[in-house]
Motif scaffolding. Structure first.
Motif, PDB file in Angstrom:
ATOM      1  N   PRO A  68       0.841  -1.201   0.000  1.00 28.57           N
ATOM      2  CA  PRO A  68       0.000   0.000   0.000  1.00 28.57           C
ATOM      3  C   PRO A  68       0.872   1.245   0.000  1.00 28.57           C
ATOM      4  CG  PRO A  68      -0.048  -1.057   2.164  1.00 28.57           C
ATOM      5  CD  PRO A  68       0.821  -1.896   1.284  1.00 28.57           C
ATOM      6  N   PRO A  95       0.862   1.980   6.792  1.00 29.20           N
ATOM      7  CA  PRO A  95       0.927   3.319   6.224  1.00 29.20           C
ATOM      8  C   PRO A  95       0.683   4.391   7.298  1.00 29.20           C
ATOM      9  CG  PRO A  95      -0.457   1.900   4.888  1.00 29.20           C
ATOM     10  CD  PRO A  95      -0.129   1.136   6.113  1.00 29.20           C
ATOM     11  N   ALA A 127     -12.988  14.970   6.878  1.00 32.61           N
ATOM     12  CA  ALA A 127     -12.581  13.783   7.636  1.00 32.61           C
ATOM     13  C   ALA A 127     -13.749  12.810   7.719  1.00 32.61           C
ATOM     14  CB  ALA A 127     -12.135  14.180   9.027  1.00 32.61           C
ATOM     15  N   GLU A 128     -13.451  11.528   7.468  1.00 31.75           N
ATOM     16  CA  GLU A 128     -14.561  10.581   7.425  1.00 31.75           C
ATOM     17  C   GLU A 128     -14.362   9.361   8.303  1.00 31.75           C
ATOM     18  OE1 GLU A 128     -16.799  10.437   3.653  1.00 31.75           O
ATOM     19  OE2 GLU A 128     -16.546   8.285   3.870  1.00 31.75           O
ATOM     20  N   LYS A 129     -13.122   9.037   8.610  1.00 28.18           N
ATOM     21  CA  LYS A 129     -12.904   7.840   9.409  1.00 28.18           C
ATOM     22  C   LYS A 129     -11.788   8.075  10.401  1.00 28.18           C
ATOM     23  CE  LYS A 129     -14.109   3.537   7.471  1.00 28.18           C
ATOM     24  NZ  LYS A 129     -13.733   2.422   6.598  1.00 28.18           N
ATOM     25  N   PRO A 153      -4.218   2.237   9.016  1.00 26.94           N
ATOM     26  CA  PRO A 153      -5.376   1.937   8.171  1.00 26.94           C
ATOM     27  C   PRO A 153      -5.532   0.448   7.827  1.00 26.94           C
ATOM     28  CG  PRO A 153      -3.634   2.950   6.890  1.00 26.94           C
ATOM     29  CD  PRO A 153      -3.197   3.016   8.318  1.00 26.94           C
ATOM     30  N   LEU A 163      -8.805   9.385   8.106  1.00 27.23           N
ATOM     31  CA  LEU A 163      -8.849   9.389   6.644  1.00 27.23           C
ATOM     32  C   LEU A 163      -9.951  10.318   6.163  1.00 27.23           C
ATOM     33  CD1 LEU A 163      -8.430   5.592   5.792  1.00 27.23           C
ATOM     34  CD2 LEU A 163      -6.686   7.372   5.770  1.00 27.23           C
ATOM     35  N   ASP A 210      -9.688   9.322   0.475  1.00 26.23           N
ATOM     36  CA  ASP A 210      -8.808   8.167   0.621  1.00 26.23           C
ATOM     37  C   ASP A 210      -9.547   6.874   0.918  1.00 26.23           C
ATOM     38  OD1 ASP A 210      -6.314   9.165   0.069  1.00 26.23           O
ATOM     39  OD2 ASP A 210      -6.201  10.153   2.008  1.00 26.23           O
ATOM     40  N   VAL A 242     -12.031   4.201  -0.449  1.00 25.36           N
ATOM     41  CA  VAL A 242     -12.670   3.760  -1.677  1.00 25.36           C
ATOM     42  C   VAL A 242     -14.043   3.228  -1.310  1.00 25.36           C
ATOM     43  CG1 VAL A 242     -12.424   2.341  -3.714  1.00 25.36           C
ATOM     44  CG2 VAL A 242     -10.403   3.075  -2.480  1.00 25.36           C
TER      45      VAL A 242
END
Lengths: 342, 452
Positions: free
Chosen positions: B15, B175, B333-335, B341, B364, B368, B370
């Motif tokens: 990754p 990562p 920001a979503e997660k 990750p 994330l 970023d 998907v």
């Protein structure tokens, strides 16, 4: 502030590829052979390809509606089935036969099992098998390619194609020369080997996609470089087929042709790179892939050398498809380092 | 011994690492938060019981929870303050778990790692193996790479299965995370001190420090340091191939020694001990300064963080406060993930405290992640190709999905190390490792090892 926050199991990132991109790669790999078929069979190739692809997609859409399942055309697998089915048909086949074959391939070969990923047999081969059984005569009429037949309509012309000149496929010709015609052995072998060059380029009669060994090889190498297909199955298929043909040739060179001719002819390259490698119907494990590929190669040669059919890839793939789950079971992986308290 | 990139294991994925977001950020001290929630569950093995009561006054470094079981590690208060409550608190893995809530009364106290107080003349011979074991046990040190196994248990010499190889894990293959990389650069001598103490405790001189070859400066710093530090002269610095999950202990052992740890087994079975660089640093502090494990380096990074950085944070600090120190969340920001990750836990509650095993908070942004729907498995076999444990993720996940737990176990579900490579690579976007984790939980419930 937290209203946008989502939770899900790890991992939270993934590689940017999809089933669609895998299928798109296969289609790209098929492009050289598509071009070759259009060059050699002109409008006829166009008609067969178009009717197979369009009807495969249409049948899949209808099945999805009937099963009340979401539309699955986006994964492009129906397009791949259509192209491979078209490639396995003779150029002279009428469009309505193509539609019937596509219907069998998608409905019986794929959708009744539950759709993509759940089918046991390669749908395109199932479709072709059905057509061989139902339309035996039409399936064995072979058009002479445009490079020989100048009357063949050009790509893009809309006029009705005239009745094309026909001849046997190279393998049929060879079988015929070697078995039946009374002629000196040396002359026979010369005649047979003379066909080889045409087979590599593709200017010989045969199924749509099978004529040009070169085009298939280019597409196959593309898929290998992109790692869309694993190298094991093509290697096993071609390797075992070569060994079988070599042994046969060594035993009786007057009766059996050089192994190169077998490799370059008919559906062997097509089968090795594009049909036997269909992941859905092939085993999962590397060891399983070796067994599967070797089985396809050996059965193809058994049918070609001993059987009545000049061509054997279709039956070999379908037969090996049927035992692919069994191969998976016998080649079950064990964890690295062995298992404690297993 | 330095052969870049060559040493590796079968499988794994590559990754994008996004390490440059925070790799240049030196570790920063964190001023004491007003309130901390120190989890009683911070290690594998026996859970701590509180040894303080509500309204008790505690001082920094005081034991506040412990358990007499051998496989356990005590917990300490990171600050001076008052025990406000002992109550359930959100926990990333367990949902809710008991924690000791402490209100600090001295917000000026700032703990800073004593990295600069270690020096190259250190001689581990001054410390007896039993003393090292006692100090590590008292300091409550657990594996800081994520597993949380009590370190004292690992470094207790066992004549029945002697350790012949010690591997220090400086891979940090997830990562975004850079805190191990930073401590390797900033606390080099402290880490080497800890390593020499482990070596002394187990009387084993065959020591490797494995570092991924994407951290050449960390490798160089260690190469230089072992030549100036007499007690570290026998240590071998090894560059291993950059690949996820290179930092998994079984994978690192395979890369360095070419030996396989049996699935379901642990490294001591083949005479190997693996510990993380942060743990080695904690050991040095515990043995030399009697300092308990109350703080740890934490990377706060990701596309959803305004100014990523590395912090030396007290255990029990709320994730949200650390995120504020890093500039806060971006609008997209979503997660929010505790950990990296690939293996971290997504949370939706910023009050979740960090623990001894939490090396990172990754946030994330939408771009970023998907977002795709699961599509049918086409049996492409990529999950098998990348599985470092040589399993068949698709078959196991399929079995779990259809509640065929026996089949899942016949395909060695329990050998899964949950690295997530299969889910990462799957073109059909099937949550393979999610299904496998669920399957393991269902089996544990069947065997009544876990409550419903």
């Amino acid at each position: 502030m937290l209203q946008n926050i989502k939770i899900s199991p790890s991992p939270h990132i993934s590689k940017h590829h999809s089933t669609q991109s895998v299928m798109l790669d296969v289609i790209i790999g098929l492009v050289p052979a598509i071009i070759a078929s259009l060059v050699f069979f002109r409008m006829r190739a166009g008609i067969v390809l178009a009717s197979c692809v369009i009807s495969c997609v249409a049948f899949e859409a209808v099945c999805n509606l009937a099963r009340k399942k979401p539309n699955s055309l986006g994964d492009l697998s129906a397009v791949v089935t259509g192209i491979i089915l078209a490639f396995s048909l003779p150029p002279s086949i009428p469009f309505w036969v193509c539609i019937i074959g596509s219907g069998f391939a998608i409905i019986i070969g794929k959708m009744v099992f539950g759709g993509l990923g759940a089918n046991i047999f390669n749908p395109a081969m199932a479709g072709r098998c059905f057509l061989t059984a139902c339309f035996g005569t039409m399936m064995t009429v072979w058009t002479v390619p445009a490079t020989i037949d100048s009357a063949m309509p050009q790509v893009g012309t809309v006029s009705e194609a005239p009745a094309a000149i026909t001849q046997a496929t190279p393998l049929g010709l060879i079988k015929d020369i070697l078995k039946n015609k009374p002629a000196p052995q040396d002359e026979k072998i010369k005649a047979v080997n003379g066909i080889f060059k045409n087979m590599v380029i593709g200017s010989t009669s045969g199924c749509l996609g099978e004529t040009s060994a070169l085009a298939l090889l280019i597409g196959g190498i593309y898929l290998l470089i992109k790692r869309t297909i694993d190298w094991i199955i093509p290697t096993a298929v071609l390797g075992v087929a070569f060994i079988c043909a070599f042994i046969a040739c060594e035993i009786d060179p007057h009766h059996y042709v050089l192994p190169w001719i077998h490799l370059a002819s008919g559906g062997l390259l097509m089968g090795a790179f594009f049909i036997a490698t269909d992941p859905v119907t092939a085993p999962l494990t590397k060891k399983g892939m070796w067994i599967f590929g070797a089985g396809v190669g050996a059965l193809t040669m058994l049918i070609r050398l001993v059987g009545e059919y000049p061509e054997g890839v279709m039956f070999a793939v379908l037969l090996m498809n049927s035992i692919s789950p069994l191969i998976d079971r016998f080649t079950k992986l064990t964890p690295t380092g062995g298992m404690v308290n297993a | 011994m330095n052969t870049p990139g060559k040493l590796t294991f079968k499988g794994g994925v590559h990754p994008p690492d996004y390490k440059d977001l925070s790799s240049q950020c030196a570790i920063e001290a964190v001023s004491v938060p007003k309130q901390l929630a120190v989890m009683l569950t911070q290690n594998i093995g026996a859970i701590c019981k509180p040894v303080v009561n509500k309204k008790d006054h505690v001082t920094a470094g005081q034991v506040i929870g412990s358990n007499d079981a051998f496989v356990s590690a005590p917990i300490h208060s990171p600050v001076n303050g008052t025990v406000k409550d002992i109550a359930l608190q959100s926990h990333p893995v367990l949902g809710r778990a008991e924690a000791i809530l402490i209100e600090s009364d001295d917000t000026n106290q700032q703990k800073w790692p004593r990295a600069d107080q270690f020096n190259v003349t250190f001689d581990p011979a001054h410390f007896l193996p039993e003393h090292i074991f006692d100090s590590v046990r008292k300091a409550g040190i657990v594996g800081m790479g994520g597993a949380g196994f009590p370190t004292s248990v690992k470094i207790k010499a066992n004549p029945q299965s002697p350790i012949n190889t010690i591997i220090i894990n400086g891979c940090e293959c997830e990562p975004f995370i850079t805190c191990d990389y930073r401590i390797m650069l900033e606390w080099t001598i402290q880490i080497l001190t800890g390593v020499s103490l482990i070596s002394r405790a187990l009387n084993c001189g065959n020591v490797y420090i494995g570092i991924e070859d994407n951290k050449p400066d960390a490798i160089a710093v260690f190469e230089k340091a072992i030549h100036t530090m007499p007690c570290a002269s026998g240590i071998k610095i090894v560059a291993v191939k950059t690949k996820y999950p290179q930092g998994g202990e079984k994978q690192l052992i395979k890369s360095i020694t070419n030996k396989d740890v049996p699935a379901g087994g642990i490294p001591p079975m083949i005479g190997v001990l693996v510990t993380n660089v942060a743990t080695a640093a904690a050991i040095a502090e515990a043995v030399v300064f009697d300092g308990p494990l109350t703080h740890r380096p934490v990377t706060v990074s990701g596309s959803g963080i305004k100014t990523p950085g590395n912090f030396y944070a007290p255990v029990g600090m709320a994730a949200g406060e650390l995120i504020e120190l890093a500039g806060g969340l971006t609008d997209d920001a979503e997660k929010i993930i505790l950990g990296g990750p690939m293996m971290g836990f997504a949370v939706a509650d910023l009050s979740i405290p960090i623990t001894k095993t939490c090396g990172a908070i990754t946030v994330l942004a939408a771009k970023d992640i998907v977002k795709r729907k699961e599509t049918p498995c086409i049996r492409c076999g990529r999950c098998i190709e990348v599985c470092p444990m040589n399993l068949t993720p698709t078959t196991i996940a399929h079995a779990v999905k259809h509640n065929l737990l026996d089949t899942a176990q016949q395909y060695y579900m329990s050998a899964c190390v949950e690295c997530g490579c299969c889910s990462y690579i799957c073109p059909a976007d099937i949550e393979l490792s999610g299904f496998i984790k669920t399957g393991k939980i269902l089996v544990a419930r069947q065997k009544k090892l876990m409550p419903k």
